[in-house]
Design a protein around this motif. Structure first.
Motif, PDB file in Angstrom:
ATOM      1  N   GLY A 225       0.829  -1.187  -0.036  1.00 58.50           N
ATOM      2  CA  GLY A 225      -0.046  -0.067   0.100  1.00 58.50           C
ATOM      3  C   GLY A 225       0.953   1.324   0.027  1.00 58.50           C
ATOM      4  N   ARG A 226       2.005   1.133  -0.670  1.00 59.28           N
ATOM      5  CA  ARG A 226       2.936   2.359  -0.721  1.00 59.28           C
ATOM      6  C   ARG A 226       3.144   3.060  -2.005  1.00 59.28           C
ATOM      7  N   GLY A 227       2.138   2.610  -2.895  1.00 62.23           N
ATOM      8  CA  GLY A 227       2.066   3.259  -4.212  1.00 62.23           C
ATOM      9  C   GLY A 227       2.391   4.653  -4.347  1.00 62.23           C
ATOM     10  N   PHE A 327       1.536  15.910   3.480  1.00 61.97           N
ATOM     11  CA  PHE A 327       2.412  14.639   3.472  1.00 61.97           C
ATOM     12  C   PHE A 327       2.642  13.885   4.649  1.00 61.97           C
ATOM     13  N   CYS A 328       2.912  12.590   4.662  1.00 62.67           N
ATOM     14  CA  CYS A 328       2.969  11.801   5.627  1.00 62.67           C
ATOM     15  C   CYS A 328       4.245  12.090   6.437  1.00 62.67           C
ATOM     16  N   SER A 329       4.119  12.417   7.917  1.00 61.52           N
ATOM     17  CA  SER A 329       5.045  12.765   8.974  1.00 61.52           C
ATOM     18  C   SER A 329       6.133  11.967   8.815  1.00 61.52           C
ATOM     19  N   LEU A 330       5.711  10.800   8.808  1.00 57.66           N
ATOM     20  CA  LEU A 330       7.023   9.481   8.947  1.00 57.66           C
ATOM     21  C   LEU A 330       7.771   9.306   7.670  1.00 57.66           C
ATOM     22  N   CYS A 331       6.888   8.914   6.524  1.00 57.57           N
ATOM     23  CA  CYS A 331       7.925   8.660   5.303  1.00 57.57           C
ATOM     24  C   CYS A 331       7.838   9.673   4.118  1.00 57.57           C
ATOM     25  N   GLY A 332       6.895  10.750   4.292  1.00 55.11           N
ATOM     26  CA  GLY A 332       7.094  11.711   3.278  1.00 55.11           C
ATOM     27  C   GLY A 332       6.185  11.536   2.216  1.00 55.11           C
ATOM     28  N   PHE A 358      -0.502  10.368   8.756  1.00 57.14           N
ATOM     29  CA  PHE A 358       0.454   9.144   8.127  1.00 57.14           C
ATOM     30  C   PHE A 358      -0.520   8.791   7.075  1.00 57.14           C
ATOM     31  N   CYS A 359       0.375   8.362   6.088  1.00 55.39           N
ATOM     32  CA  CYS A 359       0.000   7.479   4.908  1.00 55.39           C
ATOM     33  C   CYS A 359      -0.513   6.321   5.274  1.00 55.39           C
ATOM     34  N   TYR A 360      -1.386   5.643   4.312  1.00 59.45           N
ATOM     35  CA  TYR A 360      -1.926   4.474   4.370  1.00 59.45           C
ATOM     36  C   TYR A 360      -0.737   3.280   4.435  1.00 59.45           C
ATOM     37  N   GLY A 361       0.332   3.528   3.601  1.00 61.94           N
ATOM     38  CA  GLY A 361       1.240   2.707   4.032  1.00 61.94           C
ATOM     39  C   GLY A 361       1.933   2.388   5.172  1.00 61.94           C
ATOM     40  N   CYS A 362       2.269   3.451   5.857  1.00 58.67           N
ATOM     41  CA  CYS A 362       2.928   3.799   7.115  1.00 58.67           C
ATOM     42  C   CYS A 362       1.729   3.004   8.318  1.00 58.67           C
ATOM     43  N   ILE A 363       0.578   3.320   8.040  1.00 55.54           N
ATOM     44  CA  ILE A 363      -0.481   3.041   8.973  1.00 55.54           C
ATOM     45  C   ILE A 363      -0.342   1.538   9.185  1.00 55.54           C
TER      46      ILE A 363
END
Ligand SMILES: [Zn+2]
Ligand SMILES: [Zn+2]
Length: 371
Positions: A225-227, A327-332, A358-363
């Motif tokens: 889910g990090r597309g 932007f996602c705080s963790l991965c950008g 946070f983005c879906y991938g990080c969650i």
């Protein structure tokens, strides 16, 4: 003309005995090294010495002491040395090499000190050669402490009286699945390398990903889910942190880099041999990243064109614009990319006072939170 009859002359120079075959061409050691170096140099052509090269660009090469980044360093070092021997040539760049202590990522009995020293001695064109531990992320990216807390949620208790090393270990140990752990580590590692690059005013980072690794990252990224953040993880261009990402090995496969490492004396003693993934290890214990890498390397030979196409296509992707460009705080990654249920924003706001989103991938990789 060769004076003695050769059994298998190099198809390029025809002067030497060939020692290996690459892309159906039998080549001698020199011609093979030239072929590989050419594939790399054409990717970083814009870092040529120019008359008006002021200030000199600063570039960072993160060295894992694995095969790919070590080969990349070998090539960049030899090109730099050749250029410096030419009279009246300006410097094209200052090269900085960064090693994140492998034992701080995964504790092992193996010492890497001799490998680090061998790299430093064998590749003298680098302006600086630095090693830092993984937990120095809190030093170079001070906002990570807060982001980590928000990300882990109320189930995680951070103890500010402990050392940075202990705090990072405590945070990482809250994540139990192999995929999430590997995923989060790679996000944190990227953040650390970027923060260090910014700390020493680098404008670009040269990542040592082979085309096999880029294909594996593309496939794994989609599965995780990090597309949304794939574009700058696999394509040359600007990252969300204002530092350019370059992937100069994108035209070379992992087996080709292994061939290169096998005939380069200067790489002996530099590369830390990879732990082979045992066939007995249960697939469920492998992370998606490891699984994809294994798949690409084993199938890549059979379907070379397909694998090369995966990473080539990823290089052409344009970052999708989010609705709110948050932007996602963790991965950008752009959190706004998660359309439909706006998962990025909703889950983050479960924790009332949370600042970050946070983005879906990080969650998907966050620790299991006990309600
Ligand atoms: Zn030759
Ligand atoms: Zn993220």
């Amino acid at each position: 003309m060769p004076s003695i009859e050769m059994t298998s002359p190099c198809m390029e120079c025809k002067n030497e005995e060939s020692i290996l075959t690459i892309r159906r061409r039998a080549l001698c050691s020199n011609c093979f090294q030239r072929f590989v170096a050419y594939k790399v140099i054409r990717r970083i052509e814009h870092y040529k010495p120019t008359i008006n090269n002021n200030p000199i660009p600063q570039i960072l090469l993160p060295l894992s002491l694995g095969v790919s980044s070590s080969v990349l360093l070998h090539i960049i070092d030899s090109v730099t040395q050749v250029r410096r021997r030419k009279p009246n040539t300006n410097k094209a760049y200052d090269l900085h090499v960064l090693v994140v202590d492998p034992t701080s990522l995964s504790p092992s009995d193996r010492t890497y000190e001799t490998n680090f020293l061998a790299a430093k001695t064998n590749f003298p064109s680098a302006t600086t050669f630095t090693k830092i531990p993984f937990h120095s992320i809190f030093e170079y990216a001070p906002d990570m402490k807060q982001i980590m807390l928000e990300y882990a949620g109320p189930g995680f208790v951070d103890d500010a009286s402990r050392s940075n090393e202990e705090r990072l270990t405590a945070f990482r140990s809250t994540i139990t699945s192999a995929t999430s752990r590997k995923d989060l580590d790679s996000v944190l590692l990227t953040r650390l390398v970027v923060a260090y690059a910014k700390h020493i005013a680098c404008e670009a980072i040269l990542w040592g990903d082979s085309d096999s690794r880029l294909a594996a990252k593309t496939l794994a990224g989609a599965a995780k889910g990090r597309g949304a953040s794939l574009t700058w993880q696999v394509s040359d261009g600007m990252s969300p942190w204002g530092v350019r990402f370059e992937f100069p090995l994108r035209d070379l496969s992992k087996p080709e880099l292994l061939q290169y490492a096998g005939i380069s004396e200067l790489l002996e003693g530099v590369i830390i041999p990879e732990e082979p993934i045992s066939d007995n290890i249960l697939t469920k214990n492998l992370s998606i990243d490891d699984l994809m890498m294994r798949y690409v390397v084993t199938q890549g030979e059979k379907y070379r064109g397909v694998m090369a196409n995966v990473s080539r296509t990823a290089n052409k992707l344009e970052p999708a614009k989010g609705v709110d460009d948050q932007f996602c705080s963790l991965c950008g990654a752009l959190t706004g990319n998660v359309k439909g249920n706006d998962a990025g924003l909703t889950v983050a706001s479960q924790f009332g006072n949370s600042q970050g989103s946070f983005c879906y991938g990080c969650i998907r990789s966050r620790p299991e939170v006990i309600p």
